[in-house]
Design a protein around this motif. Structure first.
Motif, short mmCIF file in Angstrom:
data_model
loop_
_atom_site.label_atom_id
_atom_site.label_comp_id
_atom_site.label_asym_id
_atom_site.label_seq_id
_atom_site.Cartn_x
_atom_site.Cartn_y
_atom_site.Cartn_z
N LEU A 23 1.26 5.21 1.05
CA LEU A 23 0.71 6.26 1.91
C LEU A 23 1.76 7.35 2.06
CD1 LEU A 23 -0.99 4.24 4.81
CD2 LEU A 23 -2.13 5.54 3.00
N LEU A 62 -4.87 1.46 9.90
CA LEU A 62 -4.38 0.15 9.47
C LEU A 62 -3.72 -0.59 10.63
CD1 LEU A 62 -3.78 -1.87 7.16
CD2 LEU A 62 -1.73 -0.52 6.64
N TYR A 100 -12.96 2.13 3.77
CA TYR A 100 -13.00 3.35 2.96
C TYR A 100 -13.91 3.12 1.75
CZ TYR A 100 -9.10 5.46 5.53
OH TYR A 100 -8.31 6.01 6.49
N TYR A 142 -2.13 8.84 -1.42
CA TYR A 142 -1.58 7.54 -1.85
C TYR A 142 -1.36 7.55 -3.35
CZ TYR A 142 -6.16 5.88 -3.55
OH TYR A 142 -7.35 5.71 -4.24
N THR A 186 -4.56 7.26 8.14
CA THR A 186 -4.86 5.98 7.51
C THR A 186 -3.92 4.89 8.02
OG1 THR A 186 -5.64 7.12 5.53
CG2 THR A 186 -5.09 4.79 5.30
N LEU A 190 -7.49 -0.46 1.47
CA LEU A 190 -8.35 0.63 1.95
C LEU A 190 -9.80 0.18 2.05
CD1 LEU A 190 -6.87 3.72 0.05
CD2 LEU A 190 -6.58 3.11 2.48
N GLN A 191 -10.25 -0.61 1.10
CA GLN A 191 -11.61 -1.15 1.16
C GLN A 191 -11.77 -2.06 2.37
OE1 GLN A 191 -12.10 -3.00 -2.66
NE2 GLN A 191 -12.63 -1.08 -3.70
N ILE A 197 0.86 -1.18 0.00
CA ILE A 197 0.00 0.00 0.00
C ILE A 197 0.90 1.23 0.00
CG2 ILE A 197 -0.14 -0.02 2.54
CD1 ILE A 197 -2.91 1.19 2.33
N MET A 242 -11.60 7.32 -1.34
CA MET A 242 -10.35 6.97 -2.01
C MET A 242 -10.05 7.94 -3.14
SD MET A 242 -10.25 2.80 -1.92
CE MET A 242 -11.89 2.51 -2.57
N THR A 261 -3.19 -1.06 -2.76
CA THR A 261 -3.65 0.08 -1.95
C THR A 261 -5.17 0.11 -1.82
OG1 THR A 261 -1.72 1.43 -2.53
CG2 THR A 261 -3.67 2.58 -1.74
N GLU A 262 -5.87 0.12 -2.93
CA GLU A 262 -7.33 0.27 -2.86
C GLU A 262 -7.98 -0.97 -2.25
OE1 GLU A 262 -8.81 1.64 -6.61
OE2 GLU A 262 -7.78 3.60 -6.42
#
Length: 396
Positions: free
Chosen positions: A73, A87, A382, A396, A83, A377-378, A71, A387, A373-374
């Motif tokens: 950031l 995490l 998020y 990100y 974020t 985040l999901q 990911i 996003m 990353t996404e």
């Protein structure tokens, strides 16, 4: 795709990898290879602050970061730190190798994070330790090799200090950190509490000096270079047969007697120059010359067969191509295959420990920067609009 564990052994644990270069990534690779969900946190592509190990397509990077997710950031942005903390709240372990002061400045030190996640195991790796006169110095593998005494005992006598041909300080610090993490997780199972653990390249290398440290601390003996020969067990070292070099290791009086018999020199067993350890040490050079003279009568293959059949340890000195041609290396299955979507089929060395019920595999190739990353985040809850905003703001 979601977490794809490389083993069932540690698959219930999530590890946040905040490290760069080699020692920290090595610690996290050890955990990833045994199934932990290791999430590598990197700077966004536009910042490119952590291109290391020869670049992300390089063989070194591919070996070190397999079995991880990635990911991106931007930790210079408040949303990036927020974020990251979100995490970490889902994690069991954090591993970092910032300069000792950086984690406090960012507000991601152990005490701060443990308030929200009291079970957190937090591992720090540095060059010289978290406190003390050298704590703020930049750390590097070869610096630790030199300061630990390793380079003073490596190399040929009179040839000057020699570094080991691998980044042994980085690797050992990473492996010891992984061991410390596992110990802390085992302890947490009974106490319910996490803790902060830390190691350094210097500590790891001093520890790895092993019997050389006890020779000094107990016996007062400062070891020097012994070249290719063992400093205390004689004859043990590199010897030359008719067609090249090989290693022979003779430890103890019984093996010495076997060695003499195989070499066709049974008289050495009672020879006053060689009959015990002290005499062989005093006459090391003469003995080694005699051994080489006798070995020169046959090729290495002949001697390796004879010595091993007779219970005397002996082996070739391989280059890396020869290592992977060794029948025993092939039998042990140390080379594993994985397919990288970007780079194709790869061969990498797997873990050197075999667990029969929960073995380690290479389940995925090293990720590209921010590849997951996404997805991650999901997992943190998020939504798409969150996003999109974060991406537009360079988080990100």
């Amino acid at each position: 795709m979601p977490h794809l564990p490389a083993s069932d052994a540690l698959k219930r644990f999530r590890v946040i990898d905040l490290t760069q270069v080699r020692a920290g990534p090595t610690a996290c690779r050890q955990l990833a290879d045994w199934g932990a969900d290791v999430i590598q946190v990197q700077m966004p592509e536009h910042m490119r602050g952590d291109d290391t190990l020869g670049g992300q397509d390089g063989s070194d990077y591919q070996y070190t970061h397999r079995n991880k997710r990635s990911i991106t950031l931007n930790l210079k942005e408040a949303d990036g730190i927020a974020t990251l903390k979100r995490l970490i709240a889902t994690a069991d372990v954090v591993v970092e190798n910032f300069r000792p002061d950086v984690k406090f400045r960012l507000g991601i030190d152990y005490e701060t994070l443990a308030e929200a996640n009291p079970g957190l195991v937090y591992a720090s790796i540095s060059g010289f330790g978290q406190t003390g006169p050298y704590a703020q110095r930049p750390g590097f593998d070869q610096i630790a090799q030199g300061m630990s005494g390793l380079m003073s005992v490596t190399g040929l006598p009179g040839g000057g200090p020699v570094r080991v041909g691998i980044p042994i300080g980085d690797l050992c610090a990473g492996i010891f950190a992984a061991q410390g993490i596992l110990v802390a997780l085992l302890e947490r199972a009974s106490s319910g509490k996490g803790q902060w653990l830390h190691t350094s390249l210097l500590e790891s290398m001093v520890y790895m000096m092993d019997f050389q440290t006890s020779r000094y601390l107990i016996d007062g003996e400062v070891a020097t270079q012994a070249g290719n020969f063992h400093p205390t067990s004689i004859p043990t070292g590199v010897y030359k047969a008719r067609d090249g070099y090989m290693n022979i290791a003779v430890f103890g009086s019984k093996i010495w007697e076997r060695f003499c018999a195989i070499l066709g020199a049974p008289e050495w067993i009672t020879d006053e120059r060689y009959h015990d350890k002290a005499s062989r040490s005093a006459n090391r050079d003469t003995l080694n010359a005699e051994i080489d003279r006798r070995l020169a009568e046959q090729d290495r293959g002949y001697w390796i067969t004879r010595f091993n059949e007779g219970g005397v340890a002996c082996g070739l000195i391989n280059d890396l191509a020869e290592v992977f041609d060794e029948p025993q290396v092939r039998h042990l299955g140390m080379v594993k295959e994985v397919v990288s979507q970007r780079l194709g089929r790869q061969r990498l060395v797997g873990q050197p420990v075999q667990l029969t019920r929960t073995p380690s595999t290479i389940a995925r190739a090293a990720p590209r920067r921010g590849e997951h990353t996404e997805e991650i985040l999901q997992e943190l809850g998020y939504h798409a609009d969150d996003m999109a905003r974060m991406k537009s703001q360079g988080v990100y």
